[in-house]
Design a protein around this motif. Structure first.
Motif, PDB file in Angstrom:
ATOM      1  N   GLY A  22     -11.778 -12.989 -18.296  1.00  0.00           N
ATOM      2  CA  GLY A  22     -11.122 -14.238 -17.880  1.00  0.00           C
ATOM      3  C   GLY A  22     -12.165 -15.191 -17.329  1.00  0.00           C
ATOM      4  N   GLY A  25     -14.947 -13.169 -15.406  1.00  0.00           N
ATOM      5  CA  GLY A  25     -15.655 -12.297 -16.349  1.00  0.00           C
ATOM      6  C   GLY A  25     -16.537 -13.096 -17.293  1.00  0.00           C
ATOM      7  N   VAL A  44     -15.691  -6.204 -21.629  1.00  0.00           N
ATOM      8  CA  VAL A  44     -14.533  -5.518 -22.224  1.00  0.00           C
ATOM      9  C   VAL A  44     -13.255  -6.152 -21.694  1.00  0.00           C
ATOM     10  N   GLU A  45     -12.338  -6.422 -22.619  1.00  0.00           N
ATOM     11  CA  GLU A  45     -11.160  -7.239 -22.307  1.00  0.00           C
ATOM     12  C   GLU A  45      -9.930  -6.632 -22.984  1.00  0.00           C
ATOM     13  N   VAL A  55      -5.932 -18.549 -17.277  1.00  0.00           N
ATOM     14  CA  VAL A  55      -6.195 -19.882 -17.837  1.00  0.00           C
ATOM     15  C   VAL A  55      -5.889 -19.924 -19.341  1.00  0.00           C
ATOM     16  N   ASN A  63      -9.414 -27.087  -9.710  1.00  0.00           N
ATOM     17  CA  ASN A  63      -8.986 -27.252  -8.312  1.00  0.00           C
ATOM     18  C   ASN A  63     -10.079 -27.057  -7.278  1.00  0.00           C
ATOM     19  N   TRP A 219       5.444 -17.007 -12.091  1.00  0.00           N
ATOM     20  CA  TRP A 219       4.454 -18.058 -11.858  1.00  0.00           C
ATOM     21  C   TRP A 219       3.081 -17.580 -12.308  1.00  0.00           C
ATOM     22  N   SER A 227      -5.165  -4.461 -12.276  1.00  0.00           N
ATOM     23  CA  SER A 227      -6.327  -3.598 -12.549  1.00  0.00           C
ATOM     24  C   SER A 227      -7.486  -3.954 -11.633  1.00  0.00           C
ATOM     25  N   PHE A 421     -10.079 -20.787  -7.128  1.00  0.00           N
ATOM     26  CA  PHE A 421      -9.449 -21.265  -8.368  1.00  0.00           C
ATOM     27  C   PHE A 421     -10.337 -20.984  -9.588  1.00  0.00           C
ATOM     28  N   SER A 423     -12.709 -22.718 -11.312  1.00  0.00           N
ATOM     29  CA  SER A 423     -14.145 -23.016 -11.254  1.00  0.00           C
ATOM     30  C   SER A 423     -14.851 -22.111 -10.241  1.00  0.00           C
ATOM     31  N   SER A 425     -13.846 -19.111  -9.350  1.00  0.00           N
ATOM     32  CA  SER A 425     -13.863 -17.739  -9.883  1.00  0.00           C
ATOM     33  C   SER A 425     -15.009 -17.577 -10.869  1.00  0.00           C
ATOM     34  N   HIS A 550      -1.503   0.882 -12.467  1.00  0.00           N
ATOM     35  CA  HIS A 550      -2.342   0.000 -11.642  1.00  0.00           C
ATOM     36  C   HIS A 550      -1.482  -0.806 -10.671  1.00  0.00           C
TER      37      HIS A 550
HETATM   38  C1  LIG Z   1       0.028 -20.509 -13.099  1.00  0.00           C
HETATM   39  C2  LIG Z   1      -1.366 -20.722 -12.637  1.00  0.00           C
HETATM   40  C3  LIG Z   1      -1.814 -21.993 -12.394  1.00  0.00           C
HETATM   41  C4  LIG Z   1      -3.116 -22.203 -12.002  1.00  0.00           C
HETATM   42  N1  LIG Z   1      -3.529 -23.478 -11.867  1.00  0.00           N
HETATM   43  C5  LIG Z   1      -4.823 -23.734 -11.644  1.00  0.00           C
HETATM   44  C6  LIG Z   1      -5.288 -25.069 -11.683  1.00  0.00           C
HETATM   45  O1  LIG Z   1      -4.528 -26.006 -11.900  1.00  0.00           O
HETATM   46  N2  LIG Z   1      -6.603 -25.280 -11.491  1.00  0.00           N
HETATM   47  C7  LIG Z   1      -7.496 -24.264 -11.253  1.00  0.00           C
HETATM   48  O2  LIG Z   1      -8.689 -24.540 -11.106  1.00  0.00           O
HETATM   49  N3  LIG Z   1      -7.072 -22.976 -11.200  1.00  0.00           N
HETATM   50  C8  LIG Z   1      -5.769 -22.687 -11.398  1.00  0.00           C
HETATM   51  N4  LIG Z   1      -5.307 -21.394 -11.381  1.00  0.00           N
HETATM   52  C9  LIG Z   1      -6.206 -20.323 -10.903  1.00  0.00           C
HETATM   53  C10 LIG Z   1      -7.115 -19.710 -11.972  1.00  0.00           C
HETATM   54  O3  LIG Z   1      -6.416 -19.518 -13.137  1.00  0.00           O
HETATM   55  C11 LIG Z   1      -7.649 -18.392 -11.424  1.00  0.00           C
HETATM   56  O4  LIG Z   1      -8.295 -18.671 -10.200  1.00  0.00           O
HETATM   57  C12 LIG Z   1      -8.668 -17.703 -12.333  1.00  0.00           C
HETATM   58  O5  LIG Z   1      -8.171 -17.560 -13.623  1.00  0.00           O
HETATM   59  C13 LIG Z   1      -9.054 -16.340 -11.770  1.00  0.00           C
HETATM   60  O6  LIG Z   1     -10.049 -15.805 -12.568  1.00  0.00           O
HETATM   61  P1  LIG Z   1     -10.164 -14.221 -12.825  1.00  0.00           P
HETATM   62  O7  LIG Z   1     -11.267 -14.031 -13.797  1.00  0.00           O
HETATM   63  O8  LIG Z   1     -10.209 -13.518 -11.532  1.00  0.00           O
HETATM   64  O9  LIG Z   1      -8.792 -13.819 -13.514  1.00  0.00           O
HETATM   65  P2  LIG Z   1      -8.293 -14.180 -14.982  1.00  0.00           P
HETATM   66  O10 LIG Z   1      -8.843 -15.482 -15.411  1.00  0.00           O
HETATM   67  O11 LIG Z   1      -6.825 -14.011 -14.977  1.00  0.00           O
HETATM   68  O12 LIG Z   1      -8.960 -13.071 -15.896  1.00  0.00           O
HETATM   69  C14 LIG Z   1      -8.681 -11.684 -15.786  1.00  0.00           C
HETATM   70  C15 LIG Z   1      -8.977 -11.042 -17.138  1.00  0.00           C
HETATM   71  O13 LIG Z   1      -8.993  -9.635 -17.032  1.00  0.00           O
HETATM   72  C16 LIG Z   1      -8.330  -9.071 -18.152  1.00  0.00           C
HETATM   73  N5  LIG Z   1      -7.868  -7.735 -17.768  1.00  0.00           N
HETATM   74  C17 LIG Z   1      -6.944  -7.443 -16.824  1.00  0.00           C
HETATM   75  N6  LIG Z   1      -6.815  -6.115 -16.698  1.00  0.00           N
HETATM   76  C18 LIG Z   1      -7.688  -5.553 -17.567  1.00  0.00           C
HETATM   77  C19 LIG Z   1      -8.013  -4.199 -17.897  1.00  0.00           C
HETATM   78  N7  LIG Z   1      -7.427  -3.165 -17.268  1.00  0.00           N
HETATM   79  N8  LIG Z   1      -8.930  -3.972 -18.865  1.00  0.00           N
HETATM   80  C20 LIG Z   1      -9.539  -5.016 -19.509  1.00  0.00           C
HETATM   81  N9  LIG Z   1      -9.260  -6.312 -19.225  1.00  0.00           N
HETATM   82  C21 LIG Z   1      -8.356  -6.578 -18.256  1.00  0.00           C
HETATM   83  C22 LIG Z   1      -7.220 -10.055 -18.422  1.00  0.00           C
HETATM   84  O14 LIG Z   1      -6.674  -9.925 -19.710  1.00  0.00           O
HETATM   85  C23 LIG Z   1      -7.935 -11.385 -18.187  1.00  0.00           C
HETATM   86  O15 LIG Z   1      -8.571 -11.859 -19.341  1.00  0.00           O
HETATM   87  C24 LIG Z   1      -4.001 -21.124 -11.774  1.00  0.00           C
HETATM   88  C25 LIG Z   1      -3.534 -19.843 -11.992  1.00  0.00           C
HETATM   89  C26 LIG Z   1      -2.236 -19.644 -12.439  1.00  0.00           C
HETATM   90  C27 LIG Z   1      -1.774 -18.283 -12.715  1.00  0.00           C
END
Ligand SMILES: Cc1cc2nc3c(=O)[nH]c(=O)nc-3n(C[C@H](O)[C@H](O)[C@H](O)COP(=O)(O)OP(=O)(O)OC[C@H]3O[C@@H](n4cnc5c(N)ncnc54)[C@H](O)[C@@H]3O)c2cc1C
Length: 614
Positions: A22, A25, A44-45, A55, A63, A219, A227, A421, A423, A425, A550
């Protein structure tokens, strides 16, 4: 020999393994290559990084952007903002570290082709609010994924990681991970010198407001299955602030975002009778949290609190006043485009319910709780801080390394750092990657070894639900329900019901107390026992089974933390009915937990909050 232990095993070796492609990652994968030119970087995804994570559908605003080039904000300002919103409790070292680097990340996104709106008069990025900038973000994720794909040695899509592997030569050191391909069922053993967990947050651990056919509509991303928390918890990494679940005020039934409406369209809320209501609850809130109610901006949880109290007083529903803003054709366009950029479903819901925001002020609702580390909340793993900034007590090695050697995290995974958020993350992924490269380079010949016994045993465990189903379905002549197995959906509904009724979900108006939490933990224990009998009819259901595993472990962590913190720090997110007031004398601290996989015991402790910024 079990039916599925004969499935093919594929071995993948890497220097750095990134779990989850995501935002965090992709940032970690990109940056690992920058610092580790000759290293083998594997991402790995479980879905496909092109459109995975929160996203996936796109965003309309980034944000977290300081705007330091125009002297709009400084990193210190962001730390103060996040601290205020989280009622005093954030890891200021980690937050500062992200804030000082986040602008450079956003500039990269623009360089790679992300269209960022500009203010026609100043030429600066168009601000939605103090921290938010507006984007045409339908393709945000593919743009970010492309850079990661080019940086990675290999990206393995469609592989769900189920467990981390530990080093057989050195205690408390990670050595890789195992998982399975959700399409072919091949079993994967990833051997790595360092692992970065970036697997997103947790939805669907509480009963959602949407029922029946709408159940998948939440939401947070429904595929965010905890996980990010369960993988580190299983191997004994310390977690922090897992009680700090988030509840969102959103447009009813579609969970459409309200940020652009409040900040850019300047819409506001009112009760069913057209009256402003937040000031009505000022004294009540002050009784609970003292001066925190006088902070600006008013913390998100306290605004939720006023909403909830007003509805309980019988003056709901709360509505967003859109009729005035929508008279301006420009603002009307922004209002709709906001949904098209990130939550098309909300526009569809309004169409299906005859709601034209020009003529009807739409209803708002508060969501069920979610667990995540990157929004207005900060659950996650306890991580080491930056060398130049973190107090000694927050430093035990490399930046963003958890309390397990070689195990790093970013994004929703890491606790104590709210408001990063998308950026932030991504930026945290970059920070973790740089540190992980240093860790690998410093390792020399003392490399982790995986144990064959460990991964062979895990292979049996991972495929057990398929065997349970095949054996159990022989006992029935029709239908899908067997006395011998539990289907993933049934297990999920049971989990959601326990969390909802005992750990402060929507059914109890987010209220819980010690007796409820203790009973909830007992019921979770029984669910965990039954999880040995979960049945999966195919690999898709096997993924559901492991997502549920999980979610259950993360839920147990939430319940334990909620039990430990004997105060109500964030009214509007949840309430401890037996400790209704905020208690800064005893609880101005982080809560930490460590799970012992062998005994099933949780050790809880407090950690100090250091205020580094004035
Ligand atoms: C509804 C919503 C609105 C949002 N609005 C905004 C906004 O307007 N502006 C902004 O800047 N941010 C916004 N955000 C926040 C932003 O999306 C998150 O902060 C960001 O995506 C977090 O990054 P991450 O990599 O931790 O998680 P994610 O981007 O969710 O990535 C996690 C990844 O891990 C993968 N994964 C999960 N479990 C496993 C597993 N066991 N094995 C392999 N892969 C796995 C998933 O498939 C996914 O690809 C919003 C979030 C949501 C949900």
């Amino acid at each position: 020999m079990s039916l599925f232990s004969r499935k093919k095993t594929i071995f993948v070796d890497s220097d750095i393994l990134v779990i989850g492609g995501g935002m965090a990652g992709c940032g970690a994968t990109y940056e690992s290559r920058f610092w580790g030119r000759d290293l083998k970087i594997v991402c790995v995804e479980k879905a496909n990084i092109e459109r995975s994570g929160a996203v996936a559908q796109g965003l309309y605003a980034i944000n977290c952007y300081m705007g330091m080039q125009w002297d709009e904000n400084q990193p210190e300002d962001h730390v103060r903002y996040a601290r205020n919103d989280l009622m005093g409790l954030v890891r200021e070292d980690l937050g500062y570290d992200i804030a000082r680097h986040v602008d450079a990340t956003v500039h990269k996104f623009e360089e790679w082709g992300l269209p960022i709106m500009k203010d026609p008069e100043t030429g600066r990025y168009q601000r939605e609010g103090k921290w938010q900038i507006m984007i045409h973000g339908e393709s945000y994720k593919p743009i970010v994924a492309e850079a990661a794909r080019k940086a990675a040695t290999e990206v393995y899509n469609r592989i769900m990681v189920t467990h981390l592997l530990m080093d057989k030569t050195k205690a408390n050191r990670v050595a890789g991970a195992v998982g399975f391909n959700v399409r072919t069922g091949d079993f994967y053993v990833f051997r790595a010198k360092a692992v970065i967990v970036a697997a997103g947050g947790a939805s669907h651990i509480y009963k959602p407001r949407s029922v029946g056919e709408g159940m998948g509509r939440t939401w947070y991303a429904p595929w965010s299955s905890a996980s990010a928390y369960a993988l580190p918890i299983q191997v004994g990494a310390k977690m922090t602030q897992m009680e700090n679940r988030i509840v969102l005020t959103r447009f009813k039934d579609g969970y459409g975002p309200v940020g652009a409406y409040f900040l850019h369209l300047k819409t506001y809320t009112e009760n069913a009778y057209g009256n402003e209501y937040e000031s009505t609850w000022y004294e009540n809130t002050k009784e609970l949290v003292g001066d925190y109610i006088d902070r600006h901006p008013v913390p998100t949880c306290l605004r939720n609190h006023a909403f909830l109290e007003e509805v309980k007083a019988g003056r709901g529903p709360i509505r967003m006043v859109t009729k005035e803003a929508f008279k301006d054709p420009h603002l009307e366009t922004i209002g709709w485009e906001n949904f098209l950029g990130m939550t098309i479903g909300q526009a569809v819901v309004w169409a299906s319910q005859n709601i034209d925001p020009k003529h009807t002020n739409p209803e708002l609702t508060t969501s069920e709780p979610y667990v995540m580390g990157s929004h207005a909340t900060c659950s996650g793993a306890w991580a080491s801080g930056p060398e130049d900034y973190a107090p000694d007590e927050y430093q035990w090695g490399y930046n963003r390394m958890m309390t397990v050697d070689g195990l790093f995290g970013a994004g929703d995974t890491i606790g104590g750092t709210a408001h990063k958020f998308s950026s932030g993350s991504y930026t945290e992924g970059r920070i973790a990657a740089k540190a992980a490269v240093n860790y690998v380079n410093d390792m020399g010949k003392d490399q982790p070894q995986v144990s064959e016994d460990e991964y062979e045993n895990l292979k049996k465990v991972v495929f057990q639900p398929i065997e349970n189903y095949q054996v159990g379905s022989n006992e029935i002549v029709a239908g899908t329900v067997s006395p011998s197995y539990l289907l993933p959906l049934h297990g999920l509904q049971r989990l959601e019901k326990i969390m909802d009724e005992y750990v402060g979900g929507i059914s109890t108006n987010y209220m819980t107390n010690e007796p409820l939490l203790n009973r909830g933990l007992e019921l979770l224990e029984m669910l965990k026992e039954d999880m040995h009998h979960i049945g999966a009819e195919d690999f898709h259901q096997l993924q559901r089974a492991w997502e549920l595993h999980h979610r259950v472990l993360a839920s147990e962590s939430v319940a334990q933390h909620t039990l430990f913190r004997k105060e109500t720090r964030w009214p509007g997110y949840y309430y401890r009915g037996d400790h209704m007031k905020l208690d800064d004398d005893n609880w101005h601290c982080f809560t930490l937990s460590r799970y012992d996989h062998e005994s099933g015991q949780w050790d809880m402790e407090k950690a100090p909050v250091y205020h580094i910024i004035d």
